[in-house]
Write an enzyme that holds these catalytic residues in place. Structure first.
Site, short mmCIF file in Angstrom:
data_model
loop_
_atom_site.label_atom_id
_atom_site.label_comp_id
_atom_site.label_asym_id
_atom_site.label_seq_id
_atom_site.Cartn_x
_atom_site.Cartn_y
_atom_site.Cartn_z
N HIS A 40 -5.43 -3.04 -2.22
CA HIS A 40 -5.27 -2.05 -3.38
C HIS A 40 -5.28 -2.64 -4.87
CE1 HIS A 40 -4.44 1.36 -0.47
NE2 HIS A 40 -4.26 0.19 0.37
N LYS A 74 -11.22 0.97 -1.68
CA LYS A 74 -10.20 1.67 -2.34
C LYS A 74 -10.87 1.78 -3.77
CE LYS A 74 -7.67 0.45 1.18
NZ LYS A 74 -7.83 1.09 2.42
N SER A 89 0.90 -1.33 -0.04
CA SER A 89 -0.04 0.12 -0.08
C SER A 89 0.85 1.31 -0.23
CB SER A 89 -0.92 -0.13 1.16
OG SER A 89 -0.19 -0.19 2.39
C1 LIG Z 1 -3.31 -3.67 2.63
C2 LIG Z 1 -4.36 -2.89 3.21
N1 LIG Z 1 -5.21 -4.01 3.79
C3 LIG Z 1 -6.45 -3.48 4.48
C4 LIG Z 1 -6.62 -2.12 4.73
C5 LIG Z 1 -7.94 -1.67 5.49
O1 LIG Z 1 -8.97 -1.44 4.66
P1 LIG Z 1 -10.13 -0.74 5.00
O2 LIG Z 1 -9.70 0.87 4.68
O3 LIG Z 1 -11.29 -1.16 4.15
O4 LIG Z 1 -10.33 -0.73 6.44
C6 LIG Z 1 -6.08 -1.22 4.02
C7 LIG Z 1 -6.28 0.38 4.07
O5 LIG Z 1 -5.46 1.10 3.70
C8 LIG Z 1 -4.79 -1.94 3.25
O6 LIG Z 1 -4.00 -0.90 2.92
#
Ligand SMILES: Cc1ncc(COP(=O)(O)O)c(C=O)c1O
Length: 403
Positions: free
Chosen positions: A209, A240, A181
């Site tokens: 992502h 996202k 990310s």
């Molecule tokens: C790799 C990854 N997993 C999980 C999440 C969490 O997702 P959410 O924003 O839907 O809680 C993010 C959020 O930035 C992320 O980058």
């Protein structure tokens, strides 16, 4: 013991001194390639609304139609009376989209990671994660009570060693982001899947992502790399590229049935509002029918990355739609972000603990809706950043890998 406010104020002061204090900017009106802050329009080059679906007319219609029909709330947790037809319709849509037997919806991607990891492993088990995995993965591992083993970023040799050393654990789980990310590079999924299979470990890939963006069908990095069949536990988010909120896991019927019974962040929380499910279904359908959106995002991202590299910035070996621009010290990232803001660009500094010390950066992300002129403005603003801070530029240049 110091009084509550005194202790907290001291810690906040310390964050300020170290350039690590954060406060949100207030965005008025809808999310999009431009956002309105303090009565002025800014080009937003930092959101995860990659395909500009957050305020897409079809998605808005679906949400408002669902509000009128089902109301705002779901009334209870999923296993009490909160499962409504839109929850199961979305789970079916997700399973079809991901070509999986079944899928389960969580209120957020964060909660999905917490719930899944802590349901699959526990004390006595081992969970192996990449050093740069998302905070929600690490928090899920900590919550599980399993032994947490961290391998250096992308280092499959070390992963293999961890799995060999932990062969006595009753359960071993490997968890990795698919596209990282904050760094924008891909995990070596083929190799990771091979090692996990060979060592008899379970594998979960977080496609937060990549969902909606990567692969010809938008199903993620596993699709792009041709290893979908090798990933038994595939996590994604609706927050996202799909423009809304929510997390999900796609996999076998047995896996999903198990998670429904064991994942505490699914069981012990109120079901997401039905309108978010209707909006998500509409967004997934757009993703499935419209490959042009993701192609346009990737070609815009390539243009930005090449433009930044031509200015001498280090984009850290990223590819695809996440473009880190290395600034080094937190104070340099803040300086650059402030300079961009003065030029009408919203792109906050990303600092520790989100990224390692000395690796603070500006994380640039475009949307499919940014225009060529928007990209020119962004590059022009970075040109000024480079010029206005010779020291910064020198440091960043020093980080550009020698050819
Ligand atoms: C790799 C990854 N997993 C999980 C999440 C969490 O997702 P959410 O924003 O839907 O809680 C993010 C959020 O930035 C992320 O980058």
């Amino acid at each position: 013991m110091p009084a509550l406010e005194e202790a907290l104020a001291q810690e906040l002061d310390s964050l300020r001194t170290r350039g690590l204090y954060r406060s949100p900017r207030l965005v008025r009106e809808a999310q999009g390639p431009r956002v309105r802050i303090d009565g002025k329009d800014y080009l937003c080059f930092c959101s995860n609304n990659y395909l500009d679906l957050a305020a897409h007319p079809e998605v808005k219609d679906a949400a408002s139609g669902a509000i009128m029909r089902y109301g705002w709330g779901s009334g209870a947790s999923r296993l009490i009376s909160g499962t409504m037809e839109l929850h199961t319709a979305l789970e079916k849509e997700l399973a079809d989209f991901k070509r999986a037997e079944s899928a389960i919806l969580f209120p957020s991607g964060y909660m999905a990671n917490l719930g899944v990891i802590s349901a699959l492993v526990g004390p006595g088990d081992t969970v192996a994660v990449d050093k740069l995995d998302h905070a929600s993965i690490i928090d899920g591992c900590r919550l599980s009570g399993a032994r947490l083993r961290v391998y250096p970023h992308g280092n499959t040799g070390k992963l293999d060693k961890i799995l060999r050393e932990s062969s006595g654990s009753p359960r071993r789980l490997v968890v990795t982001d698919s596209i990282f990310s904050m760094d924008g590079d891909l995990a070596p999924l083929e190799e990771i899947a091979r090692i996990a299979r060979q060592r008899g470990a379970w594998l979960m890939v977080d496609e937060a992502h990549a969902t909606g963006v990567l692969g010809a069908g938008g199903r993620g990095a596993a699709e792009l790399l041709g290893v979908e069949e090798e990933i038994p536990i595939s996590l994604g988010t609706l927050s996202k590229a799909l423009g809304g909120s929510g997390g999900f896991v796609a996999g076998s019927s047995v896996l999903i049935d198990y998670l429904r019974n064991k994942a505490r962040s699914f069981i012990y929380t109120t079901a997401p509002p039905p309108a978010t499910c209707a909006a998500a279904i509409a967004a997934i359908r757009i993703v499935r029918r419209d490959a042009v959106l993701r192609e346009s995002l990737i070609s815009k991202s390539d243009r930005i990355r090449n433009g930044l590299a031509a200015l001498g910035f280090d984009t850290m070996g990223s590819s695809y739609h996440i473009i880190p621009v290395l600034m080094g010290e937190a104070s340099h990232a803040i300086e650059a972000s402030d300079a961009l803001f003065r030029k009408g660009i919203l792109a906050p500094a990303i600092r520790p603990p989100t990224v390692p010390r000395g690796k603070s950066r500006i994380r640039i992300t475009a949307t499919a809706a940014h225009t060529d002129e928007d990209i020119e403005c962004l590059l022009e603003a970075f040109r000024d950043v480079a010029k206005s801070s010779a020291a910064l530029h020198q440091e960043v240049r020093a980080n550009v890998p020698k050819k």
